[in-house]
Enzyme design. Sequence first.
Site, PDB file in Angstrom:
ATOM      1  N   ASP A  43       0.861  -1.182   0.000  1.00 25.73           N
ATOM      2  CA  ASP A  43       0.000   0.000   0.000  1.00 25.73           C
ATOM      3  C   ASP A  43       0.895   1.228   0.000  1.00 25.73           C
ATOM      4  O   ASP A  43       2.084   1.143   0.310  1.00 25.73           O
ATOM      5  CB  ASP A  43      -0.911   0.005   1.234  1.00 25.73           C
ATOM      6  CG  ASP A  43      -2.200   0.791   1.032  1.00 25.73           C
ATOM      7  OD1 ASP A  43      -2.138   1.862   0.395  1.00 25.73           O
ATOM      8  OD2 ASP A  43      -3.261   0.345   1.511  1.00 25.73           O
ATOM      9  N   ASP A  60       2.809   1.928  -4.882  1.00 22.33           N
ATOM     10  CA  ASP A  60       1.832   2.703  -5.649  1.00 22.33           C
ATOM     11  C   ASP A  60       1.424   1.822  -6.820  1.00 22.33           C
ATOM     12  O   ASP A  60       2.226   1.565  -7.728  1.00 22.33           O
ATOM     13  CB  ASP A  60       2.471   4.005  -6.126  1.00 22.33           C
ATOM     14  CG  ASP A  60       1.582   4.806  -7.076  1.00 22.33           C
ATOM     15  OD1 ASP A  60       0.473   4.347  -7.407  1.00 22.33           O
ATOM     16  OD2 ASP A  60       2.017   5.904  -7.505  1.00 22.33           O
ATOM     17  N   VAL A  61       0.184   1.343  -6.812  1.00 20.14           N
ATOM     18  CA  VAL A  61      -0.218   0.342  -7.801  1.00 20.14           C
ATOM     19  C   VAL A  61      -0.226   0.877  -9.225  1.00 20.14           C
ATOM     20  O   VAL A  61      -0.220   0.092 -10.181  1.00 20.14           O
ATOM     21  CB  VAL A  61      -1.598  -0.272  -7.465  1.00 20.14           C
ATOM     22  CG1 VAL A  61      -1.551  -1.020  -6.141  1.00 20.14           C
ATOM     23  CG2 VAL A  61      -2.695   0.788  -7.469  1.00 20.14           C
ATOM     24  N   TYR A 152     -15.551   5.046 -11.822  1.00 24.75           N
ATOM     25  CA  TYR A 152     -15.537   3.832 -11.011  1.00 24.75           C
ATOM     26  C   TYR A 152     -16.290   2.718 -11.737  1.00 24.75           C
ATOM     27  O   TYR A 152     -15.797   1.577 -11.812  1.00 24.75           O
ATOM     28  CB  TYR A 152     -16.172   4.136  -9.661  1.00 24.75           C
ATOM     29  CG  TYR A 152     -16.093   3.022  -8.647  1.00 24.75           C
ATOM     30  CD1 TYR A 152     -14.922   2.775  -7.946  1.00 24.75           C
ATOM     31  CD2 TYR A 152     -17.208   2.220  -8.359  1.00 24.75           C
ATOM     32  CE1 TYR A 152     -14.841   1.769  -6.995  1.00 24.75           C
ATOM     33  CE2 TYR A 152     -17.142   1.211  -7.414  1.00 24.75           C
ATOM     34  CZ  TYR A 152     -15.954   0.994  -6.736  1.00 24.75           C
ATOM     35  OH  TYR A 152     -15.894  -0.005  -5.802  1.00 24.75           O
ATOM     36  N   LYS A 156     -14.251  -0.649 -12.851  1.00 23.86           N
ATOM     37  CA  LYS A 156     -14.609  -1.933 -12.254  1.00 23.86           C
ATOM     38  C   LYS A 156     -15.199  -2.877 -13.300  1.00 23.86           C
ATOM     39  O   LYS A 156     -15.017  -4.097 -13.229  1.00 23.86           O
ATOM     40  CB  LYS A 156     -15.580  -1.725 -11.099  1.00 23.86           C
ATOM     41  CG  LYS A 156     -14.959  -1.019  -9.902  1.00 23.86           C
ATOM     42  CD  LYS A 156     -13.761  -1.783  -9.353  1.00 23.86           C
ATOM     43  CE  LYS A 156     -13.224  -1.182  -8.074  1.00 23.86           C
ATOM     44  NZ  LYS A 156     -12.077  -1.927  -7.524  1.00 23.86           N
ATOM     45  N   THR A 187     -16.513  -0.093   5.398  1.00 22.86           N
ATOM     46  CA  THR A 187     -15.081   0.209   5.353  1.00 22.86           C
ATOM     47  C   THR A 187     -14.900   1.713   5.534  1.00 22.86           C
ATOM     48  O   THR A 187     -15.862   2.484   5.461  1.00 22.86           O
ATOM     49  CB  THR A 187     -14.465  -0.194   4.001  1.00 22.86           C
ATOM     50  OG1 THR A 187     -15.001   0.655   2.979  1.00 22.86           O
ATOM     51  CG2 THR A 187     -14.741  -1.651   3.669  1.00 22.86           C
TER      52      THR A 187
END
Length: 245
Positions: A43, A60-61, A152, A156, A187
């Site tokens: 992360d 950092d993805v 988003y 996704k 979350t």
Amino acid sequence: MNGIRSTQRLQGKVAVVTGAAMGIGHAVVRAFADEGAWVIAADVAPFGRPYPLVEQRRLDVGDEHAWAELADHLAARYGRVDVLANVAGVIGYDAIADLDLAEWQRIIRVDQTGVFLGMRAMLPAMLAAGSGSIINFSSDWGVVGGVGVTAYNAAKGAVGSMSRNAAVTYAAQGVRVNAMVPGWISTPLTDRQPADANARVIGSTPVGHGGSPSDIAAACVYLASDESRFVTGTDFVVDGGFLAT
């Protein structure tokens, strides 16, 4: 233990989990470690207090060089990678007419490009070993439309398509790829959403309540384990019946 009874189902496996600092990613890391896996908790933020079998790693993805460095580290330290859970994600709420390019790119970079980069970086080791399980995080909103959430929705949805593509591409070489499709999960991300938006989604969930990170972590343990050896190319839905309505 996150409400999951440990049976050492992942004993000896090496797993990478992105988005590990909080929420679902944090729960997945703990569940994998509780089941005996060596886990790299990746992360941009720290995972928190030390946890048995967990190595914290800044990642950092959306940075392909960071993924390459992680792959080199795994090869040198562990000599393998068995599981990749691409959990990291961000969200935005703008509709198309209100969405500027920078915000679109921010969300696509993490939610879609990050998944692609993760698979590309980890697949060579899995293919060399002739086995592996990749769990890419989609969403109910990757399957159906949500009001606003344009980028988003797009990202996704792409995760589901990329997962099916990778599943059929690499099945014969022993690598399984599935898309995890959570519904509303409590979350820090959903805590920051407007209360009325959360209430609408939960109200449309047939079981009558939202889920917890441990619900998703338990499903990830199954997909990471050898118990799911005949499961690939699926949208693995854990959403209290939301998509069934």
